[in-house]
Design an enzyme around this catalytic site. Sequence first.
Site, mmCIF file in Angstrom:
data_model
loop_
_atom_site.group_PDB
_atom_site.id
_atom_site.type_symbol
_atom_site.label_atom_id
_atom_site.label_comp_id
_atom_site.label_asym_id
_atom_site.label_seq_id
_atom_site.Cartn_x
_atom_site.Cartn_y
_atom_site.Cartn_z
ATOM 1 N N ASP A 63 24.738 20.179 -100.429
ATOM 2 C CA ASP A 63 24.817 21.617 -100.680
ATOM 3 C C ASP A 63 25.385 21.945 -102.060
ATOM 4 O O ASP A 63 26.370 21.343 -102.482
ATOM 5 C CB ASP A 63 25.707 22.280 -99.644
ATOM 6 N N HIS A 65 25.384 25.647 -103.001
ATOM 7 C CA HIS A 65 25.963 26.959 -102.671
ATOM 8 C C HIS A 65 26.401 27.750 -103.903
ATOM 9 O O HIS A 65 27.526 28.245 -103.973
ATOM 10 C CB HIS A 65 27.130 26.794 -101.703
ATOM 11 N N ASP A 91 20.582 24.533 -99.030
ATOM 12 C CA ASP A 91 21.778 25.357 -99.252
ATOM 13 C C ASP A 91 22.108 25.468 -100.735
ATOM 14 O O ASP A 91 23.195 25.118 -101.190
ATOM 15 C CB ASP A 91 22.971 24.823 -98.447
ATOM 16 N N ASN A 123 19.725 25.717 -93.975
ATOM 17 C CA ASN A 123 19.791 26.895 -93.121
ATOM 18 C C ASN A 123 20.112 28.173 -93.911
ATOM 19 O O ASN A 123 19.878 29.279 -93.424
ATOM 20 C CB ASN A 123 20.805 26.680 -91.989
ATOM 21 N N HIS A 124 20.628 28.039 -95.130
ATOM 22 C CA HIS A 124 20.878 29.227 -95.949
ATOM 23 C C HIS A 124 19.626 29.690 -96.689
ATOM 24 O O HIS A 124 19.646 30.777 -97.280
ATOM 25 C CB HIS A 124 22.018 28.980 -96.938
ATOM 26 N N HIS A 173 18.567 18.450 -93.688
ATOM 27 C CA HIS A 173 19.735 19.257 -94.012
ATOM 28 C C HIS A 173 20.858 19.116 -92.992
ATOM 29 O O HIS A 173 22.032 19.049 -93.357
ATOM 30 C CB HIS A 173 19.352 20.734 -94.124
#
Length: 298
Positions: A63, A65, A91, A123-124, A173
């Site tokens: 990730d 982010h 992500d 999932n983001h 993921h």
Amino acid sequence: GINAEYMGIVKMSLNIDLFLEDLRKIRAIPEKELRALCEVVKEILIEEANLVPVQLPATICGDIHGQFHDLLELFRKGGELPETSYVFMGDYVDRGFNSVETLEYLLCLKAKYPSKITLLRGNHESRAITMNYGFYDEIQRKYGNGNPWKYFMEIFDCLPISALVDGRILCVHAGLSPSINTIDQINTIERRMEVPADGPFADLLWSDPKDEIDYWGPGDRGAGYSFGKEIVRQVEFNNVYVVQPLEWIDINKQITPIGTGWVLFPIREDACNCLVCAELLLQMRKFGFSDEHYSRQP
């Protein structure tokens, strides 16, 4: 779809090197050019399978982010494209302050070096999550409207959901699914949509390993499942994968996770088979795993 010749013309009209230079200075791509870039990348992604084959050597990344400076540091330490190949496991956005620059930078690299960088879905990478965890608001702040968010969501719907490195290392993921018993089943999932609330697609992006259980249990995040070590030991993909979570083995085997994530590592010490999940950064080389790793800023 848009024909390849037209898309080639569109790609040639984009100054991707200038975009990359501006992004490094925290200057987002203008909306008109961004729309064209997204169309180019979308056509590349559509041609990729749900399970993308990747050759070693490759660097597998977790990730980001929106931590854009961490992303640039990762490339500085791990090597720039095209000399180094990368797999990113989703992500890219939310939480950090520079989700726009992070995603646009990765899309530029995908357009310039499509075979050298694999971008998986996390999932983001969804409408519902990005509306609530910062990405949509950041786009509104930087562009003054929500149009770029729509372009990005179309990209997210085209992202593949797994990669198979060197035919032996499965990257997803999140985790496993009770609906997927063979690796080939991943390619049967319909991915050109918003991430559903349940089913195998959701499981690959939401499920989590859990120390306290041995088998399947309800997910702790409202989607996917929790699963324990007995489930992991039962997993075999075409008799190639027999994997075990990092928590249940000696971690001092030239493998360094970063962050709070986990790795499924082979029971056989002489094998190089494993299932790699997000929230980690690993440098992988042809004859095994190096212990080189990257630091992440808080």
